[in-house]
Enzyme design. Structure first.
Site, short mmCIF file in Angstrom:
data_model
loop_
_atom_site.label_atom_id
_atom_site.label_comp_id
_atom_site.label_asym_id
_atom_site.label_seq_id
_atom_site.Cartn_x
_atom_site.Cartn_y
_atom_site.Cartn_z
N HIS A 35 0.86 -1.19 0.00
CA HIS A 35 0.00 0.00 0.00
C HIS A 35 0.90 1.24 0.00
O HIS A 35 2.06 1.18 0.42
CB HIS A 35 -0.89 0.02 1.24
CG HIS A 35 -1.96 -1.02 1.23
ND1 HIS A 35 -3.02 -0.99 2.09
CD2 HIS A 35 -2.14 -2.14 0.47
CE1 HIS A 35 -3.81 -2.01 1.87
NE2 HIS A 35 -3.30 -2.73 0.89
N GLU B 214 1.07 3.82 1.90
CA GLU B 214 1.62 4.16 3.22
C GLU B 214 2.81 3.26 3.57
O GLU B 214 3.83 3.74 4.06
CB GLU B 214 0.55 4.01 4.32
CG GLU B 214 -0.68 4.85 4.09
CD GLU B 214 -1.82 4.14 3.37
OE1 GLU B 214 -2.97 4.44 3.67
OE2 GLU B 214 -1.53 3.28 2.50
N CYS C 166 -6.01 1.85 5.97
CA CYS C 166 -6.65 0.60 6.37
C CYS C 166 -6.06 0.14 7.71
O CYS C 166 -5.12 0.74 8.23
CB CYS C 166 -6.46 -0.46 5.30
SG CYS C 166 -4.75 -1.08 5.18
N CYS D 64 -2.24 -0.58 7.50
CA CYS D 64 -1.43 0.64 7.42
C CYS D 64 -1.50 1.43 8.72
O CYS D 64 -0.50 2.01 9.17
CB CYS D 64 -1.86 1.48 6.24
SG CYS D 64 -1.49 0.68 4.66
#
Length: 152
Positions: A55, A57, A85, A88
């Site tokens: 992701h 992040e 999410c 993260c």
């Protein structure tokens, strides 16, 4: 030189657009050192990297930690186009990031204001300062991406 939250969110949006151009979910992130201004930026990379943890992040956290040669980076602020999410959100906490700013809510998958609300749990060791900075483009880029995919 320190810039405004709007400036860093614009950089995150640019990364989201790049991710979308790669057929990734268009989410971008920018990690900024609060004193030096050092910037790490990136977008979702899960398909390209064949890595479900890639992701936006996580990508920028990994880069900053390698740069700092440390697992904790408390002098950094994270700007991300979508509410992080659960995965993260946990990584942000584990990295001890000082502040998180996000531009769009994620009622289905978010981990800060929605879902498990990771930072509200008694098992959370570090709760960063968080700020929801509503940004219409952050929402629009995602809605357009998913509308186009449904249209296929």
């Amino acid at each position: 030189m320190q810039h405004s939250d709007d400036y860093y969110m614009a950089l995150a949006l640019a990364e989201a657009r790049k991710a979308g151009d790669r057929a990734e979910v268009p989410i971008g992130a920018v990690l900024v050192h609060s004193q030096t201004g050092q910037i790490f930026s990136g977008g979702n990379n899960t398909i390209t990297a064949a890595d479900p943890t890639a992701h936006a992040e996580i990508e920028v956290i990994r880069r900053a930690c390698l740069h700092e040669e440390a697992q904790r980076i408390p002098n950094y602020e994270l700007y991300v186009t979508l509410e992080p999410c659960a995965m993260c959100t946990a990584a942000i906490s584990f990295a001890r990031i000082r502040r998180v700013v996000f531009g769009a809510h994620d009622p289905k998958g978010g981990g800060i204001l929605h879902g498990g609300r990771f930072y509200e749990q008694p098992t959370c060791h570090h709760k960063p300062e968080t700020a929801y900075m509503p940004n219409e483009e952050c929402s629009t880029i995602l809605k357009s991406f998913f509308a186009a995919r449904r249209g296929r």
